[in-house]
Design an enzyme around this catalytic site. Structure first.
Site, short mmCIF file in Angstrom:
data_model
loop_
_atom_site.label_atom_id
_atom_site.label_comp_id
_atom_site.label_asym_id
_atom_site.label_seq_id
_atom_site.Cartn_x
_atom_site.Cartn_y
_atom_site.Cartn_z
N CYS A 201 0.84 -1.25 -0.04
CA CYS A 201 -0.10 -0.02 0.12
C CYS A 201 0.93 1.46 -0.07
CB CYS A 201 -0.98 -0.13 1.24
SG CYS A 201 -2.18 1.29 0.78
N ALA A 347 -7.47 -7.00 -7.32
CA ALA A 347 -7.91 -7.19 -8.61
C ALA A 347 -7.49 -8.40 -9.19
CB ALA A 347 -7.44 -5.93 -9.38
N CYS A 375 -5.83 2.35 -5.45
CA CYS A 375 -5.37 2.96 -4.18
C CYS A 375 -6.08 4.24 -3.88
CB CYS A 375 -4.11 3.52 -4.59
SG CYS A 375 -3.27 4.09 -3.20
#
Length: 446
Positions: A201, A347, A375
């Site tokens: 992230c 995904a 994001c």
């Protein structure tokens, strides 16, 4: 937290309601896994390494293909965490307790939970070894071991977290320390860091900066705060469209961003952080802080570094379009442990599912993963820029509006809708990713 229906109206309300109904209809009642202590068999059709997001989701999908009794998950942890919400926990917008559930409750019902740590992978013999001296063989192997945090690579950590004024949203042990440091802030430098390694992230290190700035404004402390983002990178974000939007926010909110600055030491007793200039190795700068948020260096799990499945850097070496291993056709990888050249998100689950389905039928994978990454860049307590892009760093957006704009609706999606979808659909193998969102959005608009 303001209820979902109170902050989203019109067509978007129809979208979210449709999603919630779909989740309820498809997911069905929660089934708890009760076989955590069962003795593991020595062979499984599908063996999943890792009980994080990718591992649990793939186990749920594989269960429907080969039967629950033919799938096992190797994972030593007792609890499973939805880590994306930790950004909001560190800013006081969510409770830490909302992010975790017992591992036994997310292991798909009937799937074997092998509560052990992987110590060796032997893909040439189609088997793995665990820390309880068991050897387990497989027909298909899915590696979802995540990424390893290395606070210890910063001098003075992790022991420095025993001191006040310092926190990190990347660990369950330190995320609440971020919120405490934010509340205790009086006057001085608030420093946020980004390490000189791959991270999970990649937007999170700056999300907490924007939230902290919003908190300082809300509490009347903004004029006393010098907010600094020291990043080892050379740009604020890797996709120009969103980088431009973030740069505008940085300018408007008077935030200081220093590039090519890597945190190498924390002197927590003195409230000092030491940074190295990556453009001039050996040149360092000491900055005092009133608050410090640390994003730790990260790397591949130790068990992978010397494994035959790893590339030269230690990551699982997969084909970026199919997620199938480049040398072992019955081995697959997903998530942060892989060498995919993008941020890792859920995904890829659908692509891997289709890849394995075709391999099981002795067919060649046809669906190609384009690197789609999502994001949600939290820029305040009620605003998000939803960045979505592909391998080429080109926007690949879900909604028919400019996603580089800060939006309340995208914050609601991040804070409330996505956790619901995660626990009730994704971990049960039902979440189909952005394609479903696009269809439902247009349904809600009709």
């Amino acid at each position: 937290m303001v209820p979902l229906v109170a902050v989203v109206s019109g067509p978007r309300a129809q979208l979210f309601a449709c999603l919630l109904r779909l989740g309820t209809q498809q997911a069905g009642p929660l089934q708890l896994h009760t076989g955590a202590s069962h003795a593991a068999r020595n062979h499984y059709e599908v063996l999943v390494l890792g009980g994080g997001s990718g591992g649990i989701t793939m186990a749920a999908r594989m269960k429907r293909k080969v039967g629950a009794e033919n799938v096992a998950v190797v994972e030593p942890s007792e609890r499973h965490f939805y880590q994306p919400i930790w950004t909001l926990v560190g800013a006081g917008a969510k409770q830490l307790s909302s992010s975790g559930r017992p591992m036994a409750s997310v292991i798909p019902s009937g799937v074997e939970w092998i509560k052990a740590r992987v110590t060796e992978l032997n893909p040439d013999k189609n088997c793995i070894h665990t820390d309880n001296d068991e050897q387990i063989s497989y027909r298909y192997l899915i590696i979802a071991l995540g990424i390893q945090l290395h606070y210890e690579k910063i001098k003075g950590l992790p022991e420095g977290f025993a001191h006040p004024k310092i926190g990190s949203n990347y660990s369950v042990k330190t995320v609440e320390k971020t919120w405490k440091a934010l509340q205790d802030f009086k006057e001085g430098n608030a420093i946020f860091t980004f390490p000189n390694t791959p991270v999970k992230c990649a937007g999170a290190p700056q999300k907490i900066m924007y939230l902290s700035e919003a908190y300082f404004r809300k509490t009347g402390k903004r004029s006393k705060a010098n907010i600094i983002f020291n990043t080892s990178l050379g740009a604020i974000f890797g996709v120009k469209k969103y980088a431009d939007a973030l740069q505008e926010i940085i300018r408007e909110r008077n935030l200081t961003v220093n590039y090519k600055q890597n945190l190498i030491e924390v002197r927590a007793d003195k409230q000092e952080a030491v940074f190295e200039n990556l453009d001039k190795p050996g040149e360092t700068q000491v900055i005092s802080y009133e608050m410090l948020h640390v994003t730790p260096p990260m790397g591949p799990p130790d068990v992978l570094k010397t494994s035959p499945v790893a590339d030269a850097a230690g990551w699982v070496d997969v084909d970026k379009e199919t997620l199938q291993h480049k040398r072992y056709p019955n081995v697959f990888g997903i998530g942060d442990c892989t060498n995919l050249p993008t941020s890792k998100t859920a995904a890829a689950v659908g692509i891997l599912d289709r890849t394995i389905s075709l391999i099981m039928k002795n067919q060649t994978p046809t669906k190609k993963y384009d690197g789609y990454t999502s994001c949600p860049l939290v820029t305040g307590y009620n605003r998000v820029i939803l960045a979505e892009f592909d391998y080429k760093a080109e926007p690949l957006e879900t909604f028919p509006f400019d996603q580089s704009k800060e939006r309340l609706s995208m914050y609601v999606m991040k804070a409330d809708l996505m956790p619901f979808l995660y626990w009730n659909m994704m971990l049960r193998g039902y979440w189909g990713g952005p394609a479903i969102l696009r269809k439902l959005f247009h349904l809600g608009m009709s």
